[in-house]
Design an enzyme around this catalytic site. Structure first.
Site, short mmCIF file in Angstrom:
data_model
loop_
_atom_site.label_atom_id
_atom_site.label_comp_id
_atom_site.label_asym_id
_atom_site.label_seq_id
_atom_site.Cartn_x
_atom_site.Cartn_y
_atom_site.Cartn_z
CD GLU A 165 55.83 85.22 16.71
OE1 GLU A 165 55.20 85.15 15.91
OE2 GLU A 165 56.58 86.29 16.78
CE1 TYR A 167 49.79 81.79 20.83
CE2 TYR A 167 51.17 83.32 19.35
CZ TYR A 167 50.67 83.02 20.64
OH TYR A 167 51.00 83.51 21.84
NE ARG A 215 54.39 88.72 14.14
CZ ARG A 215 54.42 89.01 15.41
NH1 ARG A 215 53.04 89.25 15.96
NH2 ARG A 215 55.24 89.09 15.94
CG HIS A 253 55.33 81.70 22.08
ND1 HIS A 253 56.12 83.00 21.70
CD2 HIS A 253 54.06 81.99 21.76
CE1 HIS A 253 55.38 83.70 21.36
NE2 HIS A 253 54.01 83.49 21.40
CD GLN A 340 62.88 93.21 35.98
OE1 GLN A 340 64.02 93.36 35.10
NE2 GLN A 340 62.69 93.71 37.11
FE1 SF4 Z 1 59.04 95.51 28.38
FE2 SF4 Z 1 59.39 98.04 29.02
FE3 SF4 Z 1 61.46 96.33 29.56
FE4 SF4 Z 1 60.77 97.13 26.98
S1 SF4 Z 1 61.60 98.20 28.75
S2 SF4 Z 1 61.15 94.90 27.31
S3 SF4 Z 1 58.65 97.55 26.96
S4 SF4 Z 1 59.34 96.28 30.32
#
Ligand code: SF4
Ligand code: NAP
Length: 666
Positions: A165, A167, A215, A253, A340
């Site tokens: 990613e 880092y 990873r 990223h 979100q």
């Molecule tokens: Fe994040 Fe929940 Fe949306 Fe999945 S459903 S991307 S865990 S907020």
């Protein structure tokens, strides 16, 4: 026999026997940064108790310079061991195993003292890192080893060393970020030396049963990243250095390609893990956009990997493994990849949660215990607020009746699911459908609630979750009198309207972006088909520019860039798609009138006409709560949630959260 025979075939990782092949992958939630780690312990234990056999913590840095941000956690001192012991004890007590992720952010850190192999700033972080001296590098290796040793003392079953990613370790591995001319830069052997030294010295220090997972970036998605041959060589050398298992990382990223958002088809990247299959003897784990047991099973059955990793799906449903194992996959609350409430919240310094499961990472604040006295509850509206309230309240033992004027549940979700990339919303509706049935909610579709049927039902409480109505735009001619074709966003997303080639969209909020996306890429399979996705984003193939399907102009009165409310981790994807489709965005406009030749506006005092065949109104929403006054007059106890309470800035996250919270309060 299990529906998922591959998923539930045991596997040995190092000396660890696991009953299934699902890893709860690392995800930073902010719980790592809360002193005492009690909440982190509760969060992981809840997943372990439901069959999650192996999990990885969010990242802890091995020293101060490696921290992700000023307030982010490091694990570099013995006094931190008891807090971590709390986490490992809780997980072990619940029957799971847990690895600590060690992450050094390098030039991705957001604090004053960031370091990197070379003084090259990341495109996503303005701050210039300090070039590490050889002494810094030696010290960093020792810090990784010390962190692993502390993890072992704290009872962890192993560590995951973060080498993807973009880092620090990736910054050393890739020529893109490593311009050194000493023994830690230049040729490939020198560039991978840091990663290998860390693994070797850690292996030498910890017990042989202590798992070392690495990873590995199996696809960098940036210029001057590792080549496929180099990735295989590194995998082989990591195995030789003492790794027990390799997990897959996809994309740095700073990569201009979506890797985990809704725009990515399910399991789109597992072929990059498969490219290492047969080249190493240790298990390989595939990752990214694997969100259902069916998808996971398919990845394993097709031989792409030995295990699958998923992180966000465990936020959406702590019971993922148990439900899949016990034949109840239809009850899984599926992660819809919206970012979100998880990533986007973390990015603004809040503890993560989940849009479809507000109790995620907040387990200690949600009490699902039955009420002292079950009551009869009427819920008006089967949008996601009403649905969340109904299944929560009924799940606790209340007698719930759900009134919905339409002939189906889901409200605005039925429209949103038509937006490219939002097809995962179907899973949320499936989940609610199953839960309504399971919790015995009396669902009255096609039945509007009125004061009289609510009165007749003898309800103890009424919940108004009647949602929103589109806000009309107050523009001369918007009602079509001047001959222009005007549509609301709902008519457009329903899919039956004829749309002209030249389109003006009134509004620049989330729905305006969604409508533009729908018009431009509505039936595009790049959101569901991996080959089409690669083509669309130029992954391994040259992108073919196509003529945009519509000439779109978006307009709003507020000055400044549009889409400021879009999520930090996904907004750039929307913007990129609109940009490549040459969508014009005009802010700070004054509306004059709408006529047959288009939308007449003023920008900085100068008149302008946007030639448009179709004008689409995406001017926000207003609450639909007409029943409120009548219910108050009838002296019924009423609770209002979701859009019916406050339409401004309503999103699905708030709607579901308010539904669940009220369902617990009733
Ligand atoms: Fe994040 Fe929940 Fe949306 Fe999945 S459903 S991307 S865990 S907020
Ligand atoms: P919104 O984000 O509030 O945007 C409404 C837009 O309408 C604004 O651009 C506003 O611009 C304009 N507007 C408001 N009143 C108007 C009027 N009277 N006449 C003309 N224009 C007017 O609302 P939304 O787009 O409907 O979205 C609703 C909610 O869902 C939001 O919270 C949004 O974040 C969320 N959502 C998010 C996404 C996503 O993140 N991808 C997608 C869909 C929805 P001016 O007032 O400046 O003209």
């Amino acid at each position: 026999m299990s529906t998922y025979p591959n998923l539930f075939t045991p596997i040995t990782v190092g000396k660890m026997e696991l009953p299934n092949r699902l890893l709860m992958g690392s995800m930073h939630t902010g719980l790592e940064d809360i002193a005492g780690l009690e909440r982190l312990a509760t969060y992981f234990a809840a997943r372990a108790a439901e069959g999650c056999a192996l999990m990885v913590t969010g990242g802890f840095s091995p020293n101060a310079t490696g921290r992700l941000s000023d307030g982010a956690a490091s694990f570099d001192h013995e006094f931190q061991v008891p807090g971590h012991r709390r986490v490992t004890d809780a997980v072990h007590h619940a029957g799971g195993r847990i690895l600590l992720q060690i992450i050094h952010a390098g030039r991705y850190g957001y604090h004053a003292d960031i370091v990197a192999p070379s003084a090259l700033a990341a495109p996503i972080n303005k701050q210039m890192p300090r070039e590490m001296t050889e002494a810094d590098i030696e010290e960093t290796i020792e810090d990784f080893v010390r962190c692993a040793a502390l993890a072992q003392d704290a009872g962890y079953d192993g560590v995951e060393i973060m080498g993807s990613e973009g880092y620090l370790l990736t910054q050393f591995i890739a020529a893109r970020t490593n311009a050194r001319d000493d023994g830690w830069g230049g040729n490939f052997e020198n560039r991978i030396r840091l990663a290998l030294e860390i693994v070797r010295r850690t292996r030498a220090f910890v017990d042989s049963a202590f798992v070392i997972m690495f990873r590995l970036s199996v696809l960098d998605l940036v210029e001057n990243g590792s080549s496929p041959d180099e990735i295989v060589m590194l995998a082989q050398q990591l195995e030789a250095a003492g790794c027990d298992v390799l997990n897959s990382g996809i994309g740095w990223h700073e990569a201009p390609v979506p890797t985990i958002a809704q725009a990515v088809p399910r399991a789109a990247f597992t072929s990059y893990t498969k490219a290492i299959k047969g080249m190493v003897g240790i298990p390989l784990i595939a990752s990214n956009r694997i969100n259902t047991p069916d998808v996971a099973e398919k990845v394993l059955a097709s031989g792409d990997a030995d295990m699958v990793s998923m992180a966000r799906p465990f936020l959406a449903d702590p019971g993922f493994v148990a439900k899949a194992r016990d034949g109840h996959a239809e009850e899984i609350n599926t992660c819809i990849a919206c970012n979100q409430a998880c990533l986007d919240r973390y990015f603004v310094g809040r503890v993560s949660s989940c849009l479809v499961n507000p109790s995620a990472c907040h387990e200690t604040e949600f009490d699902f215990a039955p009420p002292a006295l079950p009551s009869r509850i009427a819920i008006v509206g089967a949008g996601v607020a009403g649905l969340a309230c109904a299944v929560t309240a009924a799940g606790r033992g209340h007698d719930v009746t759900l009134f919905e004027a339409a002939d189906r549940i889901g409200g605005q979700f039925n429209l949103a699911r038509r937006v490219p990339g939002k097809y995962e919303f179907d899973e949320t509706l499936r989940y609610f459908r199953v839960q309504l049935e399971k919790t015995g909610v009396d669902v009255r579709l096609g039945q509007s609630a009125t004061t009289s049927n609510l009165d007749d039902g003898n309800f103890d409480a009424v919940v108004l979750a009647s949602g929103v109505a589109p806000r009309p735009a107050d523009i001369d001619g918007i009602d079509g009198i001047n001959g222009a074709q005007v549509l609301g966003y709902m008519e457009v997303l329903e899919g039956n309207a004829e749309i002209g080639r030249r389109v003006a969209i009134i509004g620049g909020g989330g729905i305006a972006f969604d409508v533009a996306l729908y018009l431009l890429e509505g039936d595009d399979d790049s959101f569901t088909d991996t080959d089409a996705f690669r083509q669309s984003w130029g992954i391994g193939v040259a992108r073919e520019e196509a003529q945009p399907r519509h000439e779109i102009t978006m307009v709003q009165r507020t000055p400044g860039p549009m889409g400021r409310g879009l999520g930090k981790s996904t907004g750039w994807i929307h913007r990129a798609i609109l940009k490549r489709n040459q969508v014009r965005q005009l802010s700070g406009v004054t509306y004059r009138r709408l006529a047959v030749d288009g939308l007449h506006i003023e920008v900085d005092g100068a008149p302008m006409t946007i030639a448009a065949d179709t004008v689409i109104v995406c001017a926000g929403q207003e609450p639909r709560n007409e029943l409120m006054a009548a219910l108050a007059a009838a002296e019924m106890p009423v609770h209002t949630i979701g859009g019916a309470l406050k339409a401004g800035e309503l999103d699905a996250e708030r709607a579901i959260r308010e539904g669940v919270e009220l369902g617990l309060k009733l």
